[in-house]
Design a protein around this motif. Structure first.
Motif, mmCIF file in Angstrom:
data_model
loop_
_atom_site.group_PDB
_atom_site.id
_atom_site.type_symbol
_atom_site.label_atom_id
_atom_site.label_comp_id
_atom_site.label_asym_id
_atom_site.label_seq_id
_atom_site.Cartn_x
_atom_site.Cartn_y
_atom_site.Cartn_z
ATOM 1 N N ILE A 1 0.093 3.136 -0.677
ATOM 2 C CA ILE A 1 1.497 3.398 -1.615
ATOM 3 C C ILE A 1 2.007 4.730 -1.212
ATOM 4 N N ASP A 2 3.096 4.573 -0.745
ATOM 5 C CA ASP A 2 4.042 5.915 -0.475
ATOM 6 C C ASP A 2 4.978 5.898 -1.758
ATOM 7 N N GLN A 3 4.657 6.870 -2.824
ATOM 8 C CA GLN A 3 5.513 6.941 -4.076
ATOM 9 C C GLN A 3 6.891 7.506 -3.645
ATOM 10 N N GLN A 4 7.078 8.344 -2.638
ATOM 11 C CA GLN A 4 8.425 8.893 -2.271
ATOM 12 C C GLN A 4 9.348 7.796 -1.720
ATOM 13 N N LYS A 5 9.071 6.516 -1.596
ATOM 14 C CA LYS A 5 9.900 5.524 -0.980
ATOM 15 C C LYS A 5 10.044 4.492 -2.079
ATOM 16 N N LEU A 6 11.272 3.638 -2.223
ATOM 17 C CA LEU A 6 11.308 2.471 -2.938
ATOM 18 C C LEU A 6 10.262 1.465 -2.414
ATOM 19 N N LEU A 7 9.389 1.091 -3.302
ATOM 20 C CA LEU A 7 8.302 0.117 -2.779
ATOM 21 C C LEU A 7 8.973 -1.418 -3.106
ATOM 22 N N ILE A 8 8.978 -2.227 -2.122
ATOM 23 C CA ILE A 8 9.266 -3.665 -2.065
ATOM 24 C C ILE A 8 8.063 -4.313 -2.256
ATOM 25 N N VAL A 9 7.817 -5.356 -3.048
ATOM 26 C CA VAL A 9 6.473 -5.742 -3.424
ATOM 27 C C VAL A 9 6.530 -7.504 -3.644
ATOM 28 N N PRO A 10 5.959 -8.272 -2.754
ATOM 29 C CA PRO A 10 6.107 -9.623 -3.085
ATOM 30 C C PRO A 10 5.234 -9.649 -4.509
ATOM 31 N N SER A 11 5.872 -10.689 -5.228
ATOM 32 C CA SER A 11 5.296 -10.798 -6.828
ATOM 33 C C SER A 11 3.788 -10.819 -6.805
ATOM 34 N N HIS A 12 3.278 -11.819 -5.815
ATOM 35 C CA HIS A 12 1.748 -12.068 -6.019
ATOM 36 C C HIS A 12 1.088 -10.841 -5.961
#
Length: 742
Positions: free
Chosen positions: A677-688
């Motif tokens: 995980i890179d907290q500096q970027k907006l994280l795009i996460v599939p719901s699962h």
């Protein structure tokens, strides 16, 4: 300006004293580490010309000393900036009262042995978590003690500096908890020791020699409980259970990365951290390429009506009925092996009857895996052959001695006497070496008839045996039989095959000591099938499981648990408990998530958020993702002090498409199961993949297709809605895309 506590100066002096004493110990530890390293170097250099055993002893002694010094140094460094977080003024009956400062680890004064810091896992620290002011009782090694709790105090210490002092009681609001909940998601998990609540503490310290099952609402601290129970377990039972025999089964590698910093903070190292799939493949040594289980989930979420045969197949392979069919198949295999036992001979002399060997295999050693039984029988044969060989040789030598005596002294005719004596000597000299030679390989030659099984091949034969299923799967209809056989025509492997593979391996070969864990901690247990749990219990030969989960988040319910009843039945000694209070989300967010919970087929109680208000969830009408609007929204969220932000999409396909569009406007990271995980970027996460994670703010999109009113979609949406601590934003064409009314 906030008024300082009357004892602030006094507490500051106590903190200064603690830090000063720790620095002294730290300086000593660093000197000890260097000294031990130097001594090891000298001992290594002396190996060539000193007595080697003496040098090896020196190396071992200094290595142990080095390990102790290094461990103390690392322990002190870990708490240097925040030595403790609470204090109790406590008097044990019959003793003087004392002020006990509670932190992540213990620290005692070397000369007086007075506690400077008390470990949060110690029995007396339980008073802080559970005790109201006044007369209280607590347990130490199953012995009950009583005393009086005069006061409880909390501290906020940052970078070694005292920020605030607060006196608390359970009747007052726990301000430290409120501060933690108002804090940021990226630091909250590592600082949770100071804010453990009474109901969480009760589960962490629950009977360690019994299984425990926790139904915990989203944000109730299930993961926290599992991790802290590991720490408490090692603190209390570490002498009897080495850390490498404890295993935590995480839902994904992404989740393991998420908790990576927590276990060392809790003083836990060397514990086996893995996923169910990785553990099974390593423990069995079976090499198979698994199909992506998320593709099946994606297929089910994209179908207007979920494929009935696909659902049946997944549910059936995770059932105990499927295990029973496998048991029957193994029983038939046992019978085939047992039929091969026959009498064993050296020359013409019977060593053991086949019936006796068969009884050993089927009855006496029935508790062992099949191949372990055969190894035991081979060892018995080797022992019997050695013993019988001696008896046979003794008997034959005696027989030939008697025959020679009779010939020498009983036959008067010289020629005839000579002929008989020569015949007996020749026969003896021929037979005895042959018996000696034959006895060396009797057992191994006999055991060659029993071939080692390939579990992978054996399982393929099982699923391909149409006659077996027609005979024994009486509850299946014709369509299901056909569906099962068609599914297994191709040599494909999926997650649902791992439980039967592991179970078969445990029954036939047994789980090796390296992978025979003695204590198991499972997070997100609702995503396990009952067969997966039964296979683990069988293979590990233990029921010491800590299992935490939430049926409302059972996004894999098509192949996993939909009720806790089978688990309670499988683990009859288990304590079952529930946690309905959520410490993650605000009241406003939880109220919206509860509307989805009410729509679920499982009758689950509504989640109770702690008293913390925030911005109500916001709906943003978009028919297509608008990168500029999203960028503007992110700026607003960050201006409100939130850093950990995720955009959660219903499907992997939508997540990839959104990530591609947004990445042209600002940096994003599309999370996969293997991402760091890179907290500096907006994280795009599939719901699962969002399950188990938490963020300061979450944006949920439903653009390509709406969340539909069936089980899997409801649970995916519920998971997405319960990830944020502070802000929830819904982005889509209409409210109905999120199963909501206006």
């Amino acid at each position: 300006m906030t008024q300082k506590h009357p004892d602030f100066e006094q507490e500051q002096e106590r903190l200064t004293y603690t830090k000063h004493y720790m620095k002294q110990l730290l300086d000593e530890s660093m000197r000890d580490v260097k000294s031990a390293q130097e001594n090891i170097r000298h001992a290594m250099a002396d190996l060539d010309y000193l007595d080697s055993s003496l040098s090896y002893m020196n190396i071992l002694t200094n290595a142990r000393f080095f390990e102790m010094a290094r461990s103390q140094k690392e322990g002190l460094e870990a708490i240097q900036q925040k030595p403790y977080f609470a204090r109790i003024h406590f008097q044990k009956d019959g003793e003087d009262s004392e002020m006990l400062y509670i932190g992540k680890t213990s620290l005692f004064h070397r000369e007086t042995q007075e506690p400077i810091i008390v470990d949060w896992r110690s029995p007396v620290a339980n008073v802080y978590y559970d005790g109201r002011l006044g007369d209280i009782e607590y347990d130490v090694r199953e012995e009950r003690f009583s005393g009086h709790l005069f006061s409880k105090r909390q501290y906020i210490i940052e970078q070694g500096e005292l920020q605030s002092v607060r006196d608390i009681d359970l009747t007052t609001n726990d301000e430290l908890l409120q501060d933690a909940l108002a804090g940021k998601a990226d630091v909250r998990l590592t600082e949770i020791v100071s804010t453990i609540q009474a109901e969480q503490n009760e589960i962490i310290r629950a009977h360690l020699k019994q299984p425990i099952l926790v139904q915990g609402a989203a944000g109730s601290g299930k993961t926290t409980i599992a991790l802290h129970r590991i720490s408490y377990f090692l603190y209390t039972m570490g002498e009897h259970f080495p850390a490498d025999k404890l295993m935590i089964l995480a839902p994904s590698k992404l989740f393991m990365d998420y908790i990576a910093d927590v276990l060392p903070e809790l003083g836990v190292s060397q514990i086996c951290q893995t996923t169910y799939a990785d553990y099974v493949l390593q423990a069995t040594g079976i090499k198979v390429k698994l199909s992506d289980s998320n593709l099946k989930l994606a297929a089910l979420t994209e179908q207007t009506v979920p494929d009935a045969q696909m659902l049946w197949l997944s549910q059936m392979k995770g059932s105990l009925n499927y295990r029973d069919l496998l048991d029957l198949y193994v029983t038939n295999y046992e019978k085939e092996i047992a039929a091969q036992f026959e009498d064993i001979f050296i020359e013409k002399y019977r060593i053991m009857k086949g019936a006796r060997l068969k009884k050993l295999f089927l009855v006496d050693f029935a508790y062992m895996p099949i191949e372990k039984r055969l190894e035991r029988i081979k060892n018995i044969l080797l022992s019997h052959v050695r013993q019988k060989k001696k008896e046979i040789l003794l008997m034959l030598n005696q027989k030939y001695d008697d025959a020679l005596d009779k010939a020498l002294f009983g036959i008067r005719d010289d020629a005839k006497r000579k002929s008989e004596v020569t015949k007996f000597i020749d026969e003896r000299d021929r037979r005895i070496p042959l018996i000696e030679k034959e006895s060396k390989s009797t057992a191994s030659v006999y055991m060659r008839r029993f071939k080692k099984a390939s579990i992978k091949t054996m399982y393929r034969n099982f699923v391909s045996d149409s006659i077996f299923f027609e005979l024994h799967a009486s509850s299946w209809n014709e369509e299901q039989l056909q569906s099962f056989h068609q599914h297994h025509v191709r040599d494909t492997w999926e997650l649902e095959d791992l439980a039967p593979l592991y179970y078969l391996h445990s029954k036939v070969k047994g789980i090796s000591d390296q992978w025979k864990m003695r204590v198991v901690f499972i997070d997100e247990v609702q995503d396990y099938s009952i067969f997966q749990l039964a296979a683990l219990k069988e293979g590990l030969d233990t029921d010491m499981f800590t299992m935490v989960g939430d049926l409302a988040q059972g996004i894999h319910s098509y192949r996993a648990l939909t009720s806790w009843d089978p688990v309670v039945k499988l683990f009859p000694r288990a304590t079952y408990t529930t946690l309905q209070k959520s410490y993650r989300t605000t009241i406003e967010i939880m109220e919206m998530a509860n509307t989805i919970l009410l729509q679920m087929e499982e009758e689950l109680p509504l989640v109770e958020p702690v008293v913390r208000h925030g911005i109500p969830p916001v709906f943003h009408e978009m028919k297509e993702i608008d990168a500029k609007k999203i960028a503007s929204l992110l700026t607003e969220i960050r201006e409100r002090g939130h850093h950990s932000i995720a955009l959660i999409c219903k499907t992997t396909k939508e997540a990839a498409r959104v990530a591609h569009i947004l990445n042209e406007e600002f940096p994003v990271q599309l999370l996969t199961d293997h991402s760091d995980i890179d907290q500096q970027k907006l994280l795009i996460v599939p719901s699962h993949l969002a399950k188990g994670l938490e963020f300061d703010a979450v944006l949920v999109t439903s653009l390509d297709e709406p969340f539909r009113p069936h089980s899997i979609d409801r649970k995916l949406l519920y998971v997405a809605m319960t990830r944020p601590m502070h802000e929830l934003h819904l982005i889509g064409p209409s409210y109905s895309h999120f199963l909501l009314n206006n």
